[in-house]
Structure formats: C-alpha cells, structure tokens
Scaffold this motif. Structure first.
Motif: not given
Length: 181
Positions: A172-179, A124-127, A69-73, A85-87
């Motif tokens: 559960n890694i979600v990438l949204n609007n990465i430019q 690592f889950d839900d990032i 449950n980590i959010t970078y925004r 981005i590195e995991l």
C-alpha cells in the motif's frame, strides 16, 4: 532500541513534522530502531538541500515493528545524493539474528539479551508520498524487501518460506505527483 522497544511496548504515533528547512543530512527517516511500531505520521511543507535521501524508511529482519499510515507531503529537494525514496528492510544487512550484547544497567548488574528477535518481521504499510519535487539526484527510488527469512513465522504463527527477495511486507505505497529533474 530493539530489545528495549519490544519490552517497553509503546508505539510512536500521532507525530507531525511541518514547515522545516533542512540543509545537509541523511533524510526524512523513520527507523531503523522502531520495534515498538510507528503510525499516524504527517511530514509536510519541507524544503531540503544537499541530502542523502529524501524519504527513508528502514528496518531489518529481527527488529520487527509495523510502520503504517505515514504521509510525506509538499516536499521540495535539491541535490539528493542517493535515492529520493528508499524503503528498506535490510538496513544493517543482519549478520546473525541471535547476536548478543552485554548491557550494564544502572544497578550495575550485567544482562545478556537478544539484540534481535529471531521471528520479528518488519512491515511497512500505507505510506503516501504526495507533491514531491526534486532537482538533481542519482536515483529516484528503491524498495528493498526482506532478502532472507530464517525460520520466521507470520502473525498467524504459520511458517514463512525463505526466498531470495520478498516485498510482501511492503504494501500500500502510494506515489502521487512526484517530479524529478
């Protein structure tokens, strides 16, 4: 750190990092010494210049811990020298899961303890990474799962088969609007 994190058994949780400007550094990192777990982290409204990585979540086999449950925004970055981005679950390229250290406590007693837990597998889950804008970088992302499992067992105490690479513990890694330019 590892042994102490497992012994103390306290999770780092409910953390907010907001409205920060960073010039030079390693990145917005979680880990590597997170054996007590890390959850519910919000990192937002960040400006970055001249950094090694932007999002960096790191651990290794033998440390265990669950990052969830980590959010970078809302992050803008310029001049990223490595991955945006590195995991990675291979942070230290573990040489031996039974590496021992000596510790001199405050009472002047010497203790031997396992630096690593031989069956601890990080997860690592839900990032979520949203609204990330980067100008100038070499690489966009790297997801690096467990490379080799040494007689490990999962949460159900069942053996985990060894493999050359496994990303089954990154999910559960979600990438949204990465430019990236």
């Amino acid at each position: 750190i590892n042994y102490f994190g497992r012994t103390f058994g306290r999770e780092s949780k409910n953390i907010i990092v907001r409205n920060v400007k960073i010039i030079n550094g390693m990145g917005l990192s979680i880990g590597s010494e997170m054996s007590g777990n890390v959850s519910n982290v919000l990192i937002e409204n960040i400006e970055i210049e001249n950094i090694l990585r932007v999002v960096y979540v790191k651990s290794e086999y033998g440390r265990g811990g669950h990052v969830k449950n980590i959010t970078y925004r809302n992050i803008t970055a310029q001049n990223v020298r490595e991955n945006v981005i590195e995991l990675t679950m291979n942070y230290e390229n573990l040489k031996s899961p039974t590496l021992k250290h000596n510790f001199d406590s405050s009472s002047n007693n010497n203790y031997n303890f396992l630096a690593m837990n031989e069956t601890a597998i990080p997860k690592f889950d839900d990032i979520r990474i949203e609204n990330l804008f980067v100008n100038k970088t070499k690489n966009v992302f790297s997801f690096d799962g467990i490379r080799k499992l040494h007689n490990a067992k999962n949460d159900d105490k069942n053996p985990v088969e060894s493999s050359s690479s496994s990303s089954s513990y990154i999910k559960n890694i979600v990438l949204n609007n990465i430019q990236v330019n």
